[in-house]
Motif scaffolding. Structure first.
Motif, PDB file in Angstrom:
ATOM      1  N   THR A  61     -16.095  82.587 -33.419  1.00  0.00           N
ATOM      2  CA  THR A  61     -17.159  81.634 -33.759  1.00  0.00           C
ATOM      3  C   THR A  61     -16.739  80.221 -33.399  1.00  0.00           C
ATOM      4  O   THR A  61     -17.527  79.433 -32.857  1.00  0.00           O
ATOM      5  CB  THR A  61     -17.494  81.727 -35.256  1.00  0.00           C
ATOM      6  OG1 THR A  61     -17.867  83.067 -35.576  1.00  0.00           O
ATOM      7  CG2 THR A  61     -18.636  80.790 -35.610  1.00  0.00           C
ATOM      8  N   GLU A 111     -18.162  77.509 -30.265  1.00  0.00           N
ATOM      9  CA  GLU A 111     -18.677  76.186 -30.589  1.00  0.00           C
ATOM     10  C   GLU A 111     -18.167  75.100 -29.642  1.00  0.00           C
ATOM     11  O   GLU A 111     -18.716  74.008 -29.612  1.00  0.00           O
ATOM     12  CB  GLU A 111     -18.277  75.810 -32.023  1.00  0.00           C
ATOM     13  CG  GLU A 111     -19.028  76.561 -33.105  1.00  0.00           C
ATOM     14  CD  GLU A 111     -20.448  76.062 -33.256  1.00  0.00           C
ATOM     15  OE1 GLU A 111     -20.624  74.840 -33.452  1.00  0.00           O
ATOM     16  OE2 GLU A 111     -21.375  76.868 -33.151  1.00  0.00           O
ATOM     17  N   THR A 162     -26.792  81.047 -35.852  1.00  0.00           N
ATOM     18  CA  THR A 162     -26.677  80.354 -37.136  1.00  0.00           C
ATOM     19  C   THR A 162     -25.308  80.546 -37.779  1.00  0.00           C
ATOM     20  O   THR A 162     -25.071  80.032 -38.882  1.00  0.00           O
ATOM     21  CB  THR A 162     -27.759  80.850 -38.110  1.00  0.00           C
ATOM     22  OG1 THR A 162     -27.529  82.241 -38.397  1.00  0.00           O
ATOM     23  CG2 THR A 162     -29.150  80.678 -37.504  1.00  0.00           C
ATOM     24  N   ALA A 163     -24.400  81.289 -37.117  1.00  0.00           N
ATOM     25  CA  ALA A 163     -23.073  81.534 -37.689  1.00  0.00           C
ATOM     26  C   ALA A 163     -22.341  80.211 -37.887  1.00  0.00           C
ATOM     27  O   ALA A 163     -22.345  79.342 -37.013  1.00  0.00           O
ATOM     28  CB  ALA A 163     -22.272  82.453 -36.775  1.00  0.00           C
ATOM     29  N   SER A 164     -21.724  80.047 -39.042  1.00  0.00           N
ATOM     30  CA  SER A 164     -21.046  78.806 -39.418  1.00  0.00           C
ATOM     31  C   SER A 164     -19.542  78.929 -39.207  1.00  0.00           C
ATOM     32  O   SER A 164     -18.913  79.866 -39.705  1.00  0.00           O
ATOM     33  CB  SER A 164     -21.332  78.475 -40.881  1.00  0.00           C
ATOM     34  OG  SER A 164     -20.431  77.505 -41.370  1.00  0.00           O
ATOM     35  N   VAL A 165     -18.963  77.962 -38.472  1.00  0.00           N
ATOM     36  CA  VAL A 165     -17.516  77.949 -38.268  1.00  0.00           C
ATOM     37  C   VAL A 165     -16.802  77.811 -39.602  1.00  0.00           C
ATOM     38  O   VAL A 165     -15.826  78.522 -39.887  1.00  0.00           O
ATOM     39  CB  VAL A 165     -17.110  76.798 -37.325  1.00  0.00           C
ATOM     40  CG1 VAL A 165     -15.596  76.724 -37.199  1.00  0.00           C
ATOM     41  CG2 VAL A 165     -17.738  76.988 -35.953  1.00  0.00           C
ATOM     42  N   THR A 166     -17.269  76.905 -40.444  1.00  0.00           N
ATOM     43  CA  THR A 166     -16.632  76.676 -41.741  1.00  0.00           C
ATOM     44  C   THR A 166     -16.614  77.958 -42.569  1.00  0.00           C
ATOM     45  O   THR A 166     -15.590  78.338 -43.145  1.00  0.00           O
ATOM     46  CB  THR A 166     -17.374  75.574 -42.512  1.00  0.00           C
ATOM     47  OG1 THR A 166     -17.372  74.381 -41.737  1.00  0.00           O
ATOM     48  CG2 THR A 166     -16.713  75.323 -43.856  1.00  0.00           C
ATOM     49  N   THR A 167     -17.750  78.641 -42.626  1.00  0.00           N
ATOM     50  CA  THR A 167     -17.845  79.873 -43.405  1.00  0.00           C
ATOM     51  C   THR A 167     -16.902  80.939 -42.864  1.00  0.00           C
ATOM     52  O   THR A 167     -16.220  81.636 -43.635  1.00  0.00           O
ATOM     53  CB  THR A 167     -19.288  80.397 -43.391  1.00  0.00           C
ATOM     54  OG1 THR A 167     -20.152  79.407 -43.965  1.00  0.00           O
ATOM     55  CG2 THR A 167     -19.415  81.690 -44.175  1.00  0.00           C
ATOM     56  N   GLU A 168     -16.852  81.085 -41.531  1.00  0.00           N
ATOM     57  CA  GLU A 168     -16.026  82.128 -40.937  1.00  0.00           C
ATOM     58  C   GLU A 168     -14.535  81.831 -41.098  1.00  0.00           C
ATOM     59  O   GLU A 168     -13.730  82.741 -41.313  1.00  0.00           O
ATOM     60  CB  GLU A 168     -16.379  82.305 -39.455  1.00  0.00           C
ATOM     61  CG  GLU A 168     -17.822  82.729 -39.181  1.00  0.00           C
ATOM     62  CD  GLU A 168     -18.199  84.063 -39.810  1.00  0.00           C
ATOM     63  OE1 GLU A 168     -17.309  84.746 -40.358  1.00  0.00           O
ATOM     64  OE2 GLU A 168     -19.380  84.422 -39.779  1.00  0.00           O
ATOM     65  N   SER A 177     -17.317  70.396 -35.603  1.00  0.00           N
ATOM     66  CA  SER A 177     -16.869  71.701 -36.069  1.00  0.00           C
ATOM     67  C   SER A 177     -15.791  71.518 -37.127  1.00  0.00           C
ATOM     68  O   SER A 177     -14.929  70.678 -37.004  1.00  0.00           O
ATOM     69  CB  SER A 177     -16.307  72.525 -34.904  1.00  0.00           C
ATOM     70  OG  SER A 177     -17.288  72.709 -33.918  1.00  0.00           O
ATOM     71  N   SER A 178     -15.861  72.350 -38.165  1.00  0.00           N
ATOM     72  CA  SER A 178     -14.819  72.296 -39.198  1.00  0.00           C
ATOM     73  C   SER A 178     -13.608  73.078 -38.750  1.00  0.00           C
ATOM     74  O   SER A 178     -13.720  74.083 -38.062  1.00  0.00           O
ATOM     75  CB  SER A 178     -15.335  72.891 -40.506  1.00  0.00           C
ATOM     76  OG  SER A 178     -16.338  72.078 -41.037  1.00  0.00           O
TER      77      SER A 178
END
Length: 380
Positions: free
Chosen positions: A41, A45, A296-302, A378-379
């Protein structure tokens, strides 16, 4: 929705053909290990990253790889190795892959297969696999490689090749070599998790847990399983994980730190754990992420999910070294947090390098952030 197992190898007196679930619209995120998914992910990004990877890959010439297999291997279709082609189409159907990558059979005595390429990836399977695997095991192997293709793991393999070559060229420069080796070590750790992801894809493709475990047993001990027992093999995995003392822990680190693949017993144990946790059945029941939602996949979440996966892994393992750290004061938890954080930091360092290369390719100039992290939103 189901598909008939049209190519079942059962004799008329054998069991009836099974029916496999077609996982309509399934995203590769469904089978990716959290650490693998987080890295993928994050890499997706990066602005211009794909262009840079493809430019680097030109050094090895993807077209040349395909031509080499076209010249010296057998391209599989309904006329050449038709039974292999049938297993391949079945695996692709279960994973809802409408366009099949090319498949080649290559002469080799080693039980192996691989996915090659970026623009038009293709799959290569060795003749040893055709000789040693039954039809269900072969379907799982082909599904494993299709999982690599769908996840885009060729990016990992290509960058790892590039960085390894750079590390060799910079071996005379201690600082540069050390930095590159650190990134390579992180990439190898991601690649080992990518193999666990592909094992899950192979299971979802074949939907036969026993066949997936047999495949790993044959990778460990050859094609004859008449004198091999699955339960005993999993007992080996448990002994590998927790047996011995700290010396054994250090040997395991030495064995795996620079390897692209987890050892077969560890892969079997990881797959069994994924099944026992209920994730496999949940996906078969239709509860899985869809490709339409990938954007919609989130870098922070992953990245957080990757860190949590490492914490769970370190809390679950019976490894003697981790056990010692636990006794010294919840060290396993601390170590899991460190591993998860390190994965994020390595991703950030590599992300900054990818961004710099992309800017250079576009003729742009920008001073990298002082902390070595990317600032594109990006986080880490």
């Amino acid at each position: 929705m189901t598909s008939d197992d049209a190519g079942a190898t059962a004799t008329p007196a054998g069991p009836p053909a099974r029916r496999r679930v077609v996982l309509t619209g399934i995203s590769s995120r469904a089978w990716e290990h959290p650490a693998d998914r987080g890295a993928l992910t994050a890499l997706r990004e990066l602005r211009g990253f794909d262009d840079v990877v493809k430019a680097f890959f030109g050094m090895w010439n993807e077209r040349g790889f395909r031509l080499a297999h076209l010249a010296s291997a057998i391209r599989v279709d309904h006329r050449q190795y038709p039974s292999v082609y049938q297993r391949y189409t079945e695996a692709a159907q279960s994973l809802d892959i409408p366009e099949l990558p090319e498949l080649f059979v290559r002469q080799s005595p080693f039980l192996n297969a691989e996915a090659i390429g970026l623009d038009k990836p293709f799959v290569v399977v060795n003749t040893a696999a055709l000789q040693q695997l039954d039809q269900d095991e072969l379907r799982a192997l082909l599904g494993h490689e299709l999982g690599h293709v769908r996840s885009g793991h060729a990016v990992y393999k290509t960058i790892l090749m590039i960085l390894t070559r750079w590390a060799a060229n910079l071996s005379w420069l201690p600082v540069g070599a050390i930095a590159l080796r650190g990134i390579i070590a992180a990439m190898l750790e991601w690649w080992r998790k990518a193999e666990l992801s592909a094992d899950r894809a192979g299971l979802l493709a074949g939907q036969d847990p026993a066949a997936s475990l047999r495949l790993l047993m044959k990778m460990a001990g050859g094609g004859d399983l008449s004198q091999v027992d699955t339960a005993a093999f999993l007992e080996q995995a448990a002994e590998y994980d927790g047996g011995g003392d700290i010396r054994d822990s250090l040997h395991k680190i030495r064995m795996t730190a620079w390897s692209t693949h987890p050892v077969p017993v560890a892969r079997a144990a990881a797959l069994r754990q994924w099944i026992d946790a209920g994730d496999y059945q949940r996906i078969l029941d239709g509860d899985y992420p869809r490709r339409d939602d990938d954007a919609t996949a989130s870098v922070t979440t992953e990245i957080k999910a990757a860190a949590e996966a490492y914490r769970e892994e370190f809390s679950r393992t019976q490894d003697p070294l981790v056990g010692l750290l636990r006794r010294l004061g919840d060290g396993a938890s601390d170590m899991g947090e460190w591993a998860g954080g390190a994965a994020g930091r390595a991703r950030a360092w590599f992300g900054a390098a990818g961004e710099a290369a992309a800017r250079a390719a576009r003729g742009e100039s920008r001073t990298p952030p002082a902390n070595g992290t990317d600032t594109n939103g990006s986080s880490s």
